[in-house]
Design an enzyme around this catalytic site. Structure first.
Site, PDB file in Angstrom:
ATOM      1  N   SER A  21      -3.485   6.047  -2.390  1.00  0.00           N
ATOM      2  CA  SER A  21      -3.350   6.132  -0.713  1.00  0.00           C
ATOM      3  C   SER A  21      -4.649   5.682   0.117  1.00  0.00           C
ATOM      4  CB  SER A  21      -3.016   7.613  -0.461  1.00  0.00           C
ATOM      5  OG  SER A  21      -3.971   8.427  -0.610  1.00  0.00           O
ATOM      6  N   ALA A  49       2.441   9.912  -2.507  1.00  0.00           N
ATOM      7  CA  ALA A  49       1.851   8.720  -3.550  1.00  0.00           C
ATOM      8  C   ALA A  49       1.083   7.804  -2.675  1.00  0.00           C
ATOM      9  CB  ALA A  49       2.995   7.891  -4.452  1.00  0.00           C
ATOM     10  N   CYS A  50       1.216   6.461  -2.895  1.00  0.00           N
ATOM     11  CA  CYS A  50       0.398   5.628  -2.318  1.00  0.00           C
ATOM     12  C   CYS A  50       0.272   5.645  -0.838  1.00  0.00           C
ATOM     13  CB  CYS A  50       0.757   3.982  -2.784  1.00  0.00           C
ATOM     14  SG  CYS A  50       0.108   3.840  -4.501  1.00  0.00           S
ATOM     15  N   SER A  51       1.327   6.113  -0.270  1.00  0.00           N
ATOM     16  CA  SER A  51       1.740   6.211   1.302  1.00  0.00           C
ATOM     17  C   SER A  51       0.976   7.628   1.807  1.00  0.00           C
ATOM     18  CB  SER A  51       2.946   5.923   1.612  1.00  0.00           C
ATOM     19  OG  SER A  51       3.352   4.709   1.449  1.00  0.00           O
TER      20      SER A  51
END
Ligand code: COA
Length: 368
Positions: A327, A148-150
């Protein structure tokens, strides 16, 4: 020990953008239509003032504006492509990667590994990364990953570890984020959050990059802790559950307040322990490139990390123009805000989001 260094970055920015006013006008027209049909409970109006105040977001780039702003549709229209045409994510990635390779002065044929690290992948297989490998003419291997965002920082750690271990010499990490496709534009609480973009990063062995300006990676750290507060239930089992209808949980869903409260201490503590273990003090940091989800969140983390109010430009935000690009956010900030940072400057790239996940990369500027 062999170190990895970032020698190039690139950003693909879609041509179309949507201001808060445009977005809210479309949302309110949609709400009026639903309410005229007798929606129960009624759909409340959105407000541009609320969006800017609560999030810091002023506009967002999208691949297709007309579909999102059509009150009868409320999601982008991205026509299907034939199997022998480049997929959308691969096309965005090639654009950003070409810029990153050019900045690094590296030819595609010198790349040993491509990682396509993103929150969503356009299909199950073959991997988008392998298609990018073919389109660009890179060597070795390629794979997709999703944190996901990382995804970007976890991708950088994966590639840096391979460089440190000696299995590869140069890597390309791309983050094509088509967030407009997983966002529920009909939900007032979140319809303003996301935008589309793609970032790319070139990593090389430090000794191979000695003749160029670079960001040497001092260390990386990744951490995860399970949470349902950011969730999307779409997946390959959907058909087996007879669940092909238009269901809210088949898009991005979040408990924004809870995320805000829980992620702040998680990230602040993560950065503090990463820096302490690396022997870095707050005063050593010249720049903080954070995940771009919410301005108040970033202001808080910036203050915690630096132990004081950040000076203008020390903790750059891009979310006012790009919104949350999952990300790619911290990498856009890193790519665009390096002014005035000379030999020996130090910084941290940090992402956080669904999972929960948090990834940090400590970097030091080195001149040729
Ligand atoms: N327009 C007008 N009012 C709105 C609105 C909108 N678009 N969206 C929500 N509201 C209202 C709510 O209904 C609520 O009203 P109430 O107090 O009468 O119940 C009020 O505004 C506050 O809503 P809330 O959802 O608590 O707002 P918030 O201050 O938490 O801000 C976010 C919302 C999403 C901006 C914020 O929670 C956030 O950014 N969280 C972190 C998200 C994050 O990092 N996610 C990672 C994703 S990758």
């Amino acid at each position: 020990m062999t170190r990895a260094a970032i020698t190039g970055t690139g950003v693909f920015t879609p041509r179309e953008s949507i201001t808060n006013d445009e977005l809210v006008a479309a949302f309110n027209a949609y709400a009026d239509r639903r309410n005229a049909e007798g929606a129960d409970p009624p759909v409340p109006h959105s407000s541009a003032e609320f969006i800017t105040k609560a999030s810091g977001i002023e506009r967002r780039y999208v691949l297709d504006k007309s579909g999102v702003l059509d009150p009868d549709r409320m999601y982008p229209k991205l026509p299907e492509r034939a199997d022998d045409q480049p997929s959308l994510m691969a096309e965005m990635a090639v654009d950003a990667a070409t810029a990153a390779l050019s900045q690094a002065g590296v030819g595609a044929s010198q790349i040993d590994a491509v990682i396509c690290a993103a929150s969503n992948h356009e299909r199950a297989y073959p991997a988008i990364a392998i298609e990018i490998q073919q389109l660009m003419g890179t060597q070795g291997f390629a794979f997709d990953m999703n944190v996901a965002c990382s995804s970007a920082t976890f991708g950088i750690q994966a590639a840096a570890d391979m460089i440190r271990a000696g299995s590869i010499r140069k890597a390309l990490i791309v983050n094509p984020e088509i967030c407009s496709a997983h966002l529920e534009w009909r939900d007032r609480d979140c319809h303003f959050i996301f935008g589309d973009v793609c970032t790319a990063v070139v990593l090389e062995r430090e000794e191979d990059a000695a003749q160029k300006p670079r960001w040497t990676i001092d260390s990386t750290r990744c951490a995860t802790q399970f949470s349902n507060n950011i969730r999307n239930n779409d997946g390959f089992l959907r058909r087996t559950r007879d669940a092909m209808e238009d269901r809210r949980d088949m898009q991005f869903v979040q408990e924004g307040r809870k995320v805000f409260k829980e992620v702040l201490p998680l990230v602040s503590n993560h950065i503090a322990s990463h820096m302490a273990d690396a022997g870095w003090q707050a005063d050593d940091l010249d720049r903080v490139w954070l995940h771009q989800a919410n301005k108040s969140m970033n202001d808080f983390i910036g203050r915690k990390v630096l132990g004081r109010e950040p000076e203008p430009g020390e903790q750059p935000n891009i979310l006012q123009d790009y919104a949350n690009t999952s990300s790619a956010g911290s990498i856009i900030a890193f790519s665009k805000y390096q002014d005035g940072l000379g030999d020996g400057a130090r910084g941290i790239i940090c992402s956080f989001g669904a999972g929960y996940s948090v990834g940090s990369v400590l970097v030091e500027r080195r001149a040729p």
